[in-house]
Design an enzyme around this catalytic site. Structure first.
Site: not given
Ligand SMILES: [Zn+2]
Length: 687
Positions: A472, A475, A478
């Site tokens: 996570e 992410h 990102h």
């Molecule tokens: Zn994921």
């Protein structure tokens, strides 16, 4: 209206939402007002006298609806992480109107005419690559939402989307209901047999959270999985397992069987309106994979090898059972228990021995440290920032830049399971990074569902939990490292079979010996994890890959099968369809699924992963191959590789075609071999 805090200026630092003042009754009027303002902004774009150009139409469309995006982001974050019966009622009431709003936006003929005219001439407009990408992306969004359908079909299409929004909302609320209404109270020592201290502590905390004495097992993954792994009470394991896999299948008002069928029926109609034979075809057009054949090709590479691997594991478990005089076939509620025993015997690995080295706070620090060593980021706690629940930690994300120290975003981390929070782990955003109409800093959230520590022990993770935390966080990076001009191309708003690359590649760092050495320290003694234990962890890593790979791939096969049906009417009994398919594919009885269709939130709590559960495997081809770039460079923190990873993968959002982004990072297209190697499947060639 004038005293609605959602509609007043958000004056907290970084424009964070006024969480402390929000009440459920604020959302419906705020959402309606924000939708109205969005429509006004769009009417101004569509109705202007000037001929369409990139700025007055494409960039203007991208910059419109900011208020709606912000209010809706707060709303969805609360309904996922801190919901209540009042918020759930608003969610049910607003699902239809919000879907209708989207349809009205994307079926606006005069707006689409301007975009379409620009799209026709896109090669001659002299656009920068990111501008061209934005125009193509928005144009495709319109087409996929029905802009090109004839008016009668548009009316029906909008109805379908509205009904889908209502049904997916209901599906998710039904799962949450079944998860939060079940509990298994453990009565005294006989019921606790086999449970190590950390499971007892978590079960005590779960009981306390419910105002009970003693120990309680809930369907939270962080509690039910350790229970299935350690409880010596086969009867209680069976009860917990049946409740866990029975979510969504309990007769009554929260039964998801017909809800899932209704969703499938509407998706088939949605695909047909677009001229596709099945929903999978419609969904896959807008992915890297592109076609069902490409997806089935990858699943087909992995499935037979995984069956060979899981059969080897099954035999080992069956032998362990026989050695202890346990009779009969291995059942799904037995698998984790015996796998844990084999892991202990064969690799001398014991979760209870490992967990004390994986204290939650240390693992959070490990993730931050990796982000600093790779990308120069620092996460500075800001306990004064407003949050929606006392469990949430807020951080300012800083980067040394031009001799100074710049804030690049805000990161909120919500780590613990609790009632009113959905299961699983996910990243979301309250605001995307963008420069369209002024610099906008990203505000990014991570949600996990870890068990809290108890009075005697802090929150401790398994290695799998730590991997989830890193996933996570990947992410999150990102979203935070996004460096694009336009909202629509920002952060994780990429093709969905690319979106798991930044998260999955980040998982690799948690098992790097030097990261473990620095951060995996025993919570009591502060001693680093012994190298011999790390070696055993690595050796044991492959044991269990057959089980994990088979369960995951089986779910992906079911997803593809159910969304590839070409008949308008779905199977009368979805559970029978699922069971029959898995029998045909040869899923061994003792493995069992834990994402059954009746509670498969990826597929039915929304549409973004429908015919898309394969994306984790697709992205794993990319992350396994991608991480090898660090291996080849000789260091997990090789600066030049980290620089390319940041620039081409974490920062570029959807501003570059994903295949080109990967090739720019890696210097060539990906190959599938590193994935098979990583999962230990290369030596599992089927006979
Ligand atoms: Zn994921």
């Amino acid at each position: 209206m004038s005293d609605n805090p959602l509609l007043l200026p958000w004056d907290a630092p970084y424009g964070l939402p006024p969480f402390g003042r929000l009440r459920p009754e604020h959302f419906e009027p705020a959402l309606r007002d924000a939708m109205r303002r969005h429509r006004e902004e769009l009417a101004a774009i569509a109705g202007q006298a000037a001929a369409p150009d990139f700025d007055n139409t494409v960039a203007a469309f991208d910059g419109a609806g900011r208020l709606l995006a912000r209010v809706a982001a707060v709303f969805y974050n609360l309904t996922s992480s801190a919901t209540s019966p009042e918020l759930q009622a608003v969610q049910r009431a607003m699902a239809g109107p919000m879907a209708a709003h989207d349809s009205a936006v994307y079926m606006d003929a005069s707006l689409f005419a301007r975009l379409d005219a620009l799209h026709e001439r896109r090669a001659a407009l002299g656009l920068a690559p990111e501008q061209r990408r934005l125009l193509e992306r928005i144009h495709l969004d319109f087409v996929r939402a029905g802009a090109r359908l004839e008016p009668a079909r548009q009316t029906r299409y909008a109805q379908v989307m509205e009904e889908l929004a209502q049904l997916t909302t209901r599906f998710a609320q039904n799962v949450l209901h079944d998860e939060s209404s079940w509990q298994l109270a453990l009565q005294g020592e006989p019921d606790l047999a086999g449970l190590p201290g950390f499971v007892r502590a978590a079960a005590r905390q779960a009981a306390a959270d419910r105002g009970l004495d003693g120990h309680v097992i809930t369907l939270s993954r962080s509690l039910v999985v350790p229970f299935l792994s350690f409880s010596e009470r086969r009867d209680l394991r069976e009860r917990a397992w049946r409740a866990w896999i029975g979510r969504g299948e309990n007769p009554g008002e929260h039964d998801n069987r017909e809800v899932a069928r209704a969703i499938l029926r509407l998706r088939n109609e949605q695909a047909r309106l677009h001229g596709h034979a099945c929903f999978a075809d419609h969904a896959l057009v807008d992915t890297m994979a592109g076609t069902r054949d490409a997806v089935q090709g990858l699943l087909g590479e992995v499935w037979p090898r995984a069956l060979v691997a899981v059969e080897r594991e099954r035999q080992a478990l069956q032998e362990a059972m026989a050695a202890e005089g346990a009779a009969g076939e291995i059942e799904p509620w037995d698998w984790r228990y015996w796998a844990e025993k084999v892991r202990r015997d064969r690799y001398a690995i014991d979760d209870a021995e490992v967990k004390p080295y994986f204290r939650l706070e240390n693992m959070v620090a490990a993730a931050f440290d990796c982000a600093e060593r790779l990308f120069g980021l620092r996460f500075v706690p800001r306990d004064d920032l407003p949050v929606y629940h006392p469990d949430v930690r807020a951080y300012e994300v800083r980067e040394r830049r031009d001799g100074g120290d710049a804030v690049i975003g805000v990161f909120l981390q919500d780590n613990f399971a609790r009632a009113g929070k959905r299961s699983g782990a996910w990243m979301s955003s309250l605001r995307w990074q963008s420069r369209n109409g002024g610099a906008q800093l990203p505000v990014i959230l991570n949600n996990n569902n870890f068990a809290k520590g108890g009075a005697d022990e802090p929150a401790l993770l398994s290695l799998d939990d730590a991997r989830t935390l890193f996933h996570e966080f990947g992410h999150g990076l990102h979203g935070l490292l996004s460096d694009v001009t336009y909202d629509r191309l920002s952060g994780t708003r990429v093709l969905r079979d690319f979106v798991e690359l930044p998260s999955q590649i980040f998982e690799h760092w948690i098992t790097e010996p030097e990261v473990l050495q620095r951060h995996a320290r025993h919570w009591r003694s502060g001693e680093p994890i012994p190298p011999v234990l790390v070696q055993r962890l690595h050796a044991a890593r492959r044991f269990g890959q057959g089980y994990e790979t088979v369960r995951y791939t089986a779910s992906a096969l079911v997803d593809m099968a159910v969304h590839s049906l070409q008949t308008p009417e779905p199977p009368a009994d979805l559970c029978a369809f699922e069971a029959e398919l898995l029998r045909e594919k040869g899923l061994p009885h003792g493995v069992g699924l834990n994402h059954r269709l009746v509670h498969f939130q990826h597929l039915f709590a929304g549409s973004s992963y429908a015919a898309g559960y394969y994306v984790y495997l697709w992205a794993e081809v990319l992350d396994a191959d991608g991480y090898d770039a660090f291996v080849e460079a000789g260091s997990p923190f090789a600066p030049e590789v980290a620089r390319r990873l940041r620039r081409h993968i974490y920062a570029s959002g959807n501003s570059v075609e994903p295949g080109a982004a990967f090739a720019a990072f890696r210097g060539r297209p990906p190959t599938v071999r590193p994935l098979l190697e990583k999962r230990g499947l290369l030596e599992s060639e089927p006979a």
